[in-house]
Design an enzyme around this catalytic site. Structure first.
Site, mmCIF file in Angstrom:
data_model
loop_
_atom_site.group_PDB
_atom_site.id
_atom_site.type_symbol
_atom_site.label_atom_id
_atom_site.label_comp_id
_atom_site.label_asym_id
_atom_site.label_seq_id
_atom_site.Cartn_x
_atom_site.Cartn_y
_atom_site.Cartn_z
ATOM 1 N N SER A 88 -1.778 -10.398 -2.622
ATOM 2 C CA SER A 88 -1.345 -10.570 -1.235
ATOM 3 C C SER A 88 -0.987 -12.036 -0.957
ATOM 4 O O SER A 88 -0.092 -12.578 -1.608
ATOM 5 C CB SER A 88 -2.433 -10.050 -0.284
ATOM 6 O OG SER A 88 -1.934 -9.880 1.028
ATOM 7 N N ASP A 114 2.264 0.274 1.115
ATOM 8 C CA ASP A 114 1.942 -1.090 1.523
ATOM 9 C C ASP A 114 3.099 -1.677 2.335
ATOM 10 O O ASP A 114 4.262 -1.570 1.927
ATOM 11 C CB ASP A 114 1.715 -1.934 0.268
ATOM 12 C CG ASP A 114 1.172 -3.321 0.540
ATOM 13 O OD1 ASP A 114 1.226 -3.779 1.693
ATOM 14 O OD2 ASP A 114 0.702 -3.950 -0.426
ATOM 15 N N HIS A 151 -2.233 -1.160 0.455
ATOM 16 C CA HIS A 151 -2.648 -2.546 0.305
ATOM 17 C C HIS A 151 -4.176 -2.621 0.202
ATOM 18 O O HIS A 151 -4.897 -1.938 0.931
ATOM 19 C CB HIS A 151 -2.182 -3.343 1.526
ATOM 20 C CG HIS A 151 -2.239 -4.816 1.339
ATOM 21 N ND1 HIS A 151 -1.207 -5.530 0.763
ATOM 22 C CD2 HIS A 151 -3.199 -5.734 1.644
ATOM 23 C CE1 HIS A 151 -1.522 -6.819 0.737
ATOM 24 N NE2 HIS A 151 -2.726 -6.963 1.255
#
Length: 315
Positions: free
Chosen positions: A162, A256, A286
Protein backbone atom coordinates in the site's frame (compact mmCIF):
# COMPACT_ATOMS: atom_id res chain seq x y z
CA UNK A 1 -24.72 -6.50 -0.49
CA UNK A 2 -22.49 -6.93 -3.59
CA UNK A 3 -22.74 -10.39 -5.13
CA UNK A 4 -18.96 -10.81 -4.79
CA UNK A 5 -19.30 -10.45 -1.00
CA UNK A 6 -21.97 -13.16 -0.94
CA UNK A 7 -19.60 -15.47 -2.83
CA UNK A 8 -16.70 -14.89 -0.41
CA UNK A 9 -15.66 -17.50 2.13
CA UNK A 10 -16.80 -16.97 5.73
CA UNK A 11 -13.44 -15.60 6.82
CA UNK A 12 -13.49 -12.79 4.27
CA UNK A 13 -17.10 -12.00 5.13
CA UNK A 14 -16.16 -11.85 8.80
CA UNK A 15 -13.41 -9.33 8.07
CA UNK A 16 -15.83 -7.14 6.11
CA UNK A 17 -18.48 -7.40 8.84
CA UNK A 18 -15.96 -6.28 11.43
CA UNK A 19 -14.96 -3.37 9.22
CA UNK A 20 -18.60 -2.29 8.83
CA UNK A 21 -19.17 -2.37 12.58
CA UNK A 22 -16.27 0.01 13.16
CA UNK A 23 -16.80 3.70 12.68
CA UNK A 24 -15.49 4.70 9.23
CA UNK A 25 -13.08 7.55 8.66
CA UNK A 26 -15.10 10.66 7.91
CA UNK A 27 -12.80 12.93 5.93
CA UNK A 28 -14.95 16.00 6.40
CA UNK A 29 -14.98 15.74 10.17
CA UNK A 30 -12.28 16.63 12.65
CA UNK A 31 -10.37 13.48 13.46
CA UNK A 32 -8.53 12.40 16.58
CA UNK A 33 -5.62 10.80 14.75
CA UNK A 34 -4.21 9.14 17.87
CA UNK A 35 -7.57 7.49 18.54
CA UNK A 36 -7.79 6.33 14.94
CA UNK A 37 -4.28 4.89 15.20
CA UNK A 38 -5.19 2.98 18.35
CA UNK A 39 -8.28 1.65 16.61
CA UNK A 40 -6.28 0.61 13.56
CA UNK A 41 -3.60 -1.09 15.66
CA UNK A 42 -6.27 -2.94 17.60
CA UNK A 43 -7.85 -4.16 14.37
CA UNK A 44 -4.43 -5.25 13.10
CA UNK A 45 -3.79 -7.24 16.28
CA UNK A 46 -7.17 -8.94 16.01
CA UNK A 47 -6.61 -9.74 12.35
CA UNK A 48 -3.23 -11.27 13.13
CA UNK A 49 -4.71 -13.30 15.98
CA UNK A 50 -7.51 -14.68 13.82
CA UNK A 51 -5.87 -15.07 10.43
CA UNK A 52 -2.12 -15.33 10.92
CA UNK A 53 0.51 -17.09 13.01
CA UNK A 54 3.56 -15.62 14.72
CA UNK A 55 6.49 -17.55 13.31
CA UNK A 56 9.59 -17.94 15.51
CA UNK A 57 12.68 -16.02 14.41
CA UNK A 58 16.01 -16.55 16.18
CA UNK A 59 17.07 -12.89 16.22
CA UNK A 60 14.73 -9.88 16.28
CA UNK A 61 16.01 -6.50 17.41
CA UNK A 62 14.79 -2.91 17.35
CA UNK A 63 17.67 -0.56 16.63
CA UNK A 64 18.14 2.98 15.33
CA UNK A 65 19.13 3.30 11.69
CA UNK A 66 20.48 6.77 12.16
CA UNK A 67 17.37 8.75 13.07
CA UNK A 68 14.95 6.11 11.76
CA UNK A 69 13.87 3.19 13.98
CA UNK A 70 14.07 -0.21 12.30
CA UNK A 71 13.50 -3.81 13.31
CA UNK A 72 15.91 -6.47 12.04
CA UNK A 73 14.86 -10.09 11.54
CA UNK A 74 17.57 -12.74 11.15
CA UNK A 75 17.07 -16.48 11.41
CA UNK A 76 20.33 -17.80 9.93
CA UNK A 77 23.95 -17.01 10.71
CA UNK A 78 25.22 -17.32 7.14
CA UNK A 79 27.09 -14.28 5.76
CA UNK A 80 26.08 -12.31 2.66
CA UNK A 81 22.36 -12.91 3.01
CA UNK A 82 20.01 -10.97 0.78
CA UNK A 83 17.98 -8.27 2.53
CA UNK A 84 14.34 -7.29 2.24
CA UNK A 85 13.92 -3.66 3.24
CA UNK A 86 10.23 -3.56 4.16
CA UNK A 87 8.02 -0.46 4.26
CA UNK A 88 4.67 -0.98 6.00
CA UNK A 89 1.33 0.25 4.72
CA UNK A 90 -1.21 2.44 6.48
CA UNK A 91 -1.85 5.43 4.25
CA UNK A 92 1.27 7.21 5.59
CA UNK A 93 -0.80 7.78 8.78
CA UNK A 94 -1.24 4.41 10.52
CA UNK A 95 0.78 1.41 11.68
CA UNK A 96 4.41 0.68 12.38
CA UNK A 97 6.78 -2.12 13.29
CA UNK A 98 4.27 -4.13 15.34
CA UNK A 99 1.43 -4.11 12.81
CA UNK A 100 3.62 -5.83 10.21
CA UNK A 101 5.70 -7.98 12.55
CA UNK A 102 4.05 -11.23 11.46
CA UNK A 103 4.48 -10.25 7.80
CA UNK A 104 8.21 -9.66 8.23
CA UNK A 105 8.69 -12.90 10.14
CA UNK A 106 7.10 -14.89 7.34
CA UNK A 107 9.14 -13.10 4.68
CA UNK A 108 12.33 -13.77 6.62
CA UNK A 109 11.70 -17.51 6.95
CA UNK A 110 10.23 -18.17 3.52
CA UNK A 111 12.99 -16.31 1.69
CA UNK A 112 15.90 -17.31 3.95
CA UNK A 113 16.99 -13.71 4.19
CA UNK A 114 17.34 -10.73 6.50
CA UNK A 115 14.39 -8.39 6.80
CA UNK A 116 14.73 -4.77 7.87
CA UNK A 117 11.36 -3.22 8.73
CA UNK A 118 11.36 0.58 8.59
CA UNK A 119 9.41 2.73 11.07
CA UNK A 120 9.18 5.96 9.06
CA UNK A 121 7.54 9.14 10.37
CA UNK A 122 3.77 9.42 9.99
CA UNK A 123 1.38 12.14 8.86
CA UNK A 124 -0.24 14.49 9.66
CA UNK A 125 2.55 15.37 12.11
CA UNK A 126 5.09 14.75 9.34
CA UNK A 127 3.91 15.51 5.82
CA UNK A 128 5.57 14.83 2.46
CA UNK A 129 8.45 14.27 1.98
CA UNK A 130 9.12 13.02 5.55
CA UNK A 131 8.23 9.34 4.99
CA UNK A 132 10.18 9.25 1.72
CA UNK A 133 13.20 10.88 3.35
CA UNK A 134 13.10 8.31 6.16
CA UNK A 135 12.71 5.50 3.66
CA UNK A 136 15.91 6.53 1.91
CA UNK A 137 17.80 7.27 5.13
CA UNK A 138 17.04 3.76 6.38
CA UNK A 139 18.12 2.33 3.04
CA UNK A 140 21.42 4.22 3.21
CA UNK A 141 21.96 2.86 6.73
CA UNK A 142 21.34 -0.66 5.46
CA UNK A 143 23.90 -0.12 2.72
CA UNK A 144 26.51 1.01 5.25
CA UNK A 145 25.85 -1.28 8.22
CA UNK A 146 23.98 -4.44 7.24
CA UNK A 147 27.19 -6.46 6.83
CA UNK A 148 27.48 -6.30 10.63
CA UNK A 149 24.26 -8.34 10.74
CA UNK A 150 25.16 -10.87 8.05
CA UNK A 151 23.64 -9.07 5.07
CA UNK A 152 25.06 -8.28 1.65
CA UNK A 153 24.46 -4.58 0.82
CA UNK A 154 24.51 -5.40 -2.91
CA UNK A 155 21.55 -7.80 -2.55
CA UNK A 156 18.78 -5.48 -1.40
CA UNK A 157 15.12 -6.12 -2.17
CA UNK A 158 12.78 -3.14 -1.81
CA UNK A 159 9.33 -4.19 -0.64
CA UNK A 160 6.19 -2.71 0.84
CA UNK A 161 2.41 -2.82 0.86
CA UNK A 162 0.00 0.00 0.00
CA UNK A 163 1.66 3.27 1.10
CA UNK A 164 4.74 1.16 1.81
CA UNK A 165 4.54 -0.09 -1.78
CA UNK A 166 4.65 3.55 -2.81
CA UNK A 167 7.81 4.04 -0.76
CA UNK A 168 9.42 0.94 -2.26
CA UNK A 169 8.58 2.05 -5.80
CA UNK A 170 9.89 5.56 -5.17
CA UNK A 171 13.08 4.18 -3.64
CA UNK A 172 13.62 2.00 -6.72
CA UNK A 173 13.62 5.12 -8.89
CA UNK A 174 15.92 6.96 -6.50
CA UNK A 175 18.33 4.05 -6.36
CA UNK A 176 18.45 3.91 -10.16
CA UNK A 177 19.26 7.61 -10.35
CA UNK A 178 21.93 7.35 -7.67
CA UNK A 179 23.38 4.11 -9.05
CA UNK A 180 22.61 2.11 -5.91
CA UNK A 181 22.30 -1.60 -6.75
CA UNK A 182 18.90 -3.15 -6.04
CA UNK A 183 18.20 -6.84 -6.55
CA UNK A 184 14.42 -6.45 -6.91
CA UNK A 185 11.32 -4.51 -5.92
CA UNK A 186 8.16 -6.22 -4.70
CA UNK A 187 5.08 -3.99 -4.56
CA UNK A 188 2.02 -5.33 -2.76
CA UNK A 189 -1.15 -3.47 -3.86
CA UNK A 190 0.91 -0.28 -4.10
CA UNK A 191 -0.46 3.26 -3.98
CA UNK A 192 1.10 4.77 -7.11
CA UNK A 193 -1.09 7.55 -8.52
CA UNK A 194 -1.85 10.71 -6.55
CA UNK A 195 -4.78 11.61 -8.80
CA UNK A 196 -6.89 8.90 -7.15
CA UNK A 197 -9.04 8.81 -10.28
CA UNK A 198 -8.48 5.30 -11.62
CA UNK A 199 -11.73 3.36 -12.26
CA UNK A 200 -11.02 0.85 -9.46
CA UNK A 201 -11.07 3.71 -6.92
CA UNK A 202 -14.77 4.12 -7.71
CA UNK A 203 -15.57 0.48 -8.56
CA UNK A 204 -14.07 -0.89 -5.33
CA UNK A 205 -14.26 2.27 -3.25
CA UNK A 206 -17.00 1.09 -0.93
CA UNK A 207 -17.73 -2.21 0.80
CA UNK A 208 -14.29 -3.81 0.56
CA UNK A 209 -12.43 -2.66 3.68
CA UNK A 210 -10.41 0.23 2.17
CA UNK A 211 -12.71 3.00 0.90
CA UNK A 212 -12.31 5.85 -1.54
CA UNK A 213 -13.13 8.30 1.27
CA UNK A 214 -10.34 6.86 3.41
CA UNK A 215 -7.88 7.13 0.53
CA UNK A 216 -8.75 10.80 0.02
CA UNK A 217 -8.36 11.41 3.75
CA UNK A 218 -4.98 9.69 3.85
CA UNK A 219 -3.86 11.76 0.89
CA UNK A 220 -4.88 14.98 2.59
CA UNK A 221 -2.89 14.05 5.70
CA UNK A 222 0.39 13.29 3.91
CA UNK A 223 0.17 15.64 0.92
CA UNK A 224 -2.04 18.53 2.05
CA UNK A 225 -0.56 20.70 -0.74
CA UNK A 226 -2.37 19.69 -3.90
CA UNK A 227 0.66 20.49 -6.04
CA UNK A 228 2.60 17.73 -4.23
CA UNK A 229 0.07 14.96 -4.83
CA UNK A 230 1.19 14.08 -8.35
CA UNK A 231 4.86 14.97 -7.91
CA UNK A 232 6.98 12.08 -9.25
CA UNK A 233 8.71 11.78 -5.87
CA UNK A 234 5.41 10.66 -4.32
CA UNK A 235 3.49 9.44 -7.41
CA UNK A 236 6.05 7.35 -9.31
CA UNK A 237 3.76 6.85 -12.30
CA UNK A 238 4.67 10.44 -13.26
CA UNK A 239 8.37 9.70 -13.57
CA UNK A 240 9.63 10.17 -17.13
CA UNK A 241 11.81 7.06 -17.40
CA UNK A 242 10.82 3.51 -16.50
CA UNK A 243 13.83 1.75 -17.98
CA UNK A 244 16.62 0.20 -15.97
CA UNK A 245 14.63 -0.30 -12.78
CA UNK A 246 15.17 -3.34 -10.59
CA UNK A 247 13.28 -6.51 -11.62
CA UNK A 248 9.78 -6.05 -10.27
CA UNK A 249 6.86 -8.08 -8.95
CA UNK A 250 3.55 -6.26 -8.55
CA UNK A 251 0.70 -7.89 -6.64
CA UNK A 252 -2.87 -6.55 -6.62
CA UNK A 253 -6.28 -7.63 -5.32
CA UNK A 254 -9.36 -7.78 -7.53
CA UNK A 255 -11.55 -5.88 -5.04
CA UNK A 256 -9.02 -3.23 -4.05
CA UNK A 257 -9.49 0.48 -4.83
CA UNK A 258 -5.77 0.47 -5.69
CA UNK A 259 -6.05 -2.43 -8.14
CA UNK A 260 -5.61 -0.15 -11.17
CA UNK A 261 -2.64 1.66 -9.58
CA UNK A 262 -0.71 -1.59 -9.54
CA UNK A 263 -1.83 -2.79 -12.98
CA UNK A 264 -1.18 0.53 -14.71
CA UNK A 265 2.26 0.74 -13.12
CA UNK A 266 2.99 -2.78 -14.32
CA UNK A 267 2.21 -1.64 -17.85
CA UNK A 268 4.47 1.40 -17.50
CA UNK A 269 7.38 -0.74 -16.33
CA UNK A 270 6.75 -3.26 -19.08
CA UNK A 271 6.70 -0.60 -21.80
CA UNK A 272 9.84 0.93 -20.27
CA UNK A 273 11.70 -2.36 -20.64
CA UNK A 274 11.97 -3.24 -16.97
CA UNK A 275 11.56 -6.94 -16.19
CA UNK A 276 8.22 -7.06 -14.36
CA UNK A 277 5.81 -9.78 -13.25
CA UNK A 278 2.20 -9.00 -12.37
CA UNK A 279 -0.37 -11.03 -10.48
CA UNK A 280 -3.90 -10.11 -9.47
CA UNK A 281 -5.54 -12.20 -6.71
CA UNK A 282 -9.21 -12.76 -7.55
CA UNK A 283 -11.82 -12.30 -4.87
CA UNK A 284 -9.40 -10.66 -2.44
CA UNK A 285 -9.38 -7.11 -1.08
CA UNK A 286 -6.88 -4.60 0.21
CA UNK A 287 -5.08 -5.81 3.34
CA UNK A 288 -5.06 -9.51 2.52
CA UNK A 289 -1.27 -9.65 2.85
CA UNK A 290 -1.60 -9.16 6.61
CA UNK A 291 -4.21 -11.94 6.79
CA UNK A 292 -2.56 -14.92 5.07
CA UNK A 293 -4.98 -17.48 6.51
CA UNK A 294 -8.09 -15.59 5.47
CA UNK A 295 -8.00 -17.31 2.06
CA UNK A 296 -5.67 -19.80 0.33
CA UNK A 297 -4.69 -17.17 -2.24
CA UNK A 298 -3.56 -14.79 0.49
CA UNK A 299 -0.94 -17.28 1.65
CA UNK A 300 -0.16 -18.15 -1.97
CA UNK A 301 1.05 -14.57 -2.43
CA UNK A 302 3.98 -15.29 -0.10
CA UNK A 303 4.88 -18.36 -2.14
CA UNK A 304 4.64 -16.33 -5.33
CA UNK A 305 7.04 -13.75 -3.91
CA UNK A 306 9.46 -16.50 -2.94
CA UNK A 307 9.24 -18.03 -6.42
CA UNK A 308 9.82 -14.65 -8.06
CA UNK A 309 12.90 -13.92 -5.95
CA UNK A 310 14.24 -17.42 -6.54
CA UNK A 311 13.78 -16.95 -10.28
CA UNK A 312 16.17 -14.00 -10.20
CA UNK A 313 18.87 -16.19 -8.71
CA UNK A 314 18.15 -19.18 -10.94
CA UNK A 315 16.74 -17.86 -14.20
Amino acid sequence: MPILVILMNWKLRLVLLFARLRKPIEPNALQDVDALRRQAEGAARLGSFLFDKKLPIRFVADIPAGNVPVRIYRHWDAPDQQIIVYYHGGGFVFYGLDSHDYVCRRLCLMNRCLVVSVDYRLAPEHTFPAAHEDAFSALQWVREHIQNHGGNPDRIILMGDSAGGNLAACMAHKCKKERIPVLAQVLVYPWIDGKLENPSIVRNGKGYLLTREAMLWFQQQYTPRKEDQCHPLVSPCYEDDFSGLAPSFILTAELDPLRDDGYNYYQQLQVGGTHVVYREYPGLMHGFFNLPYVHPLALQAYHDIRDFLNSLQHP
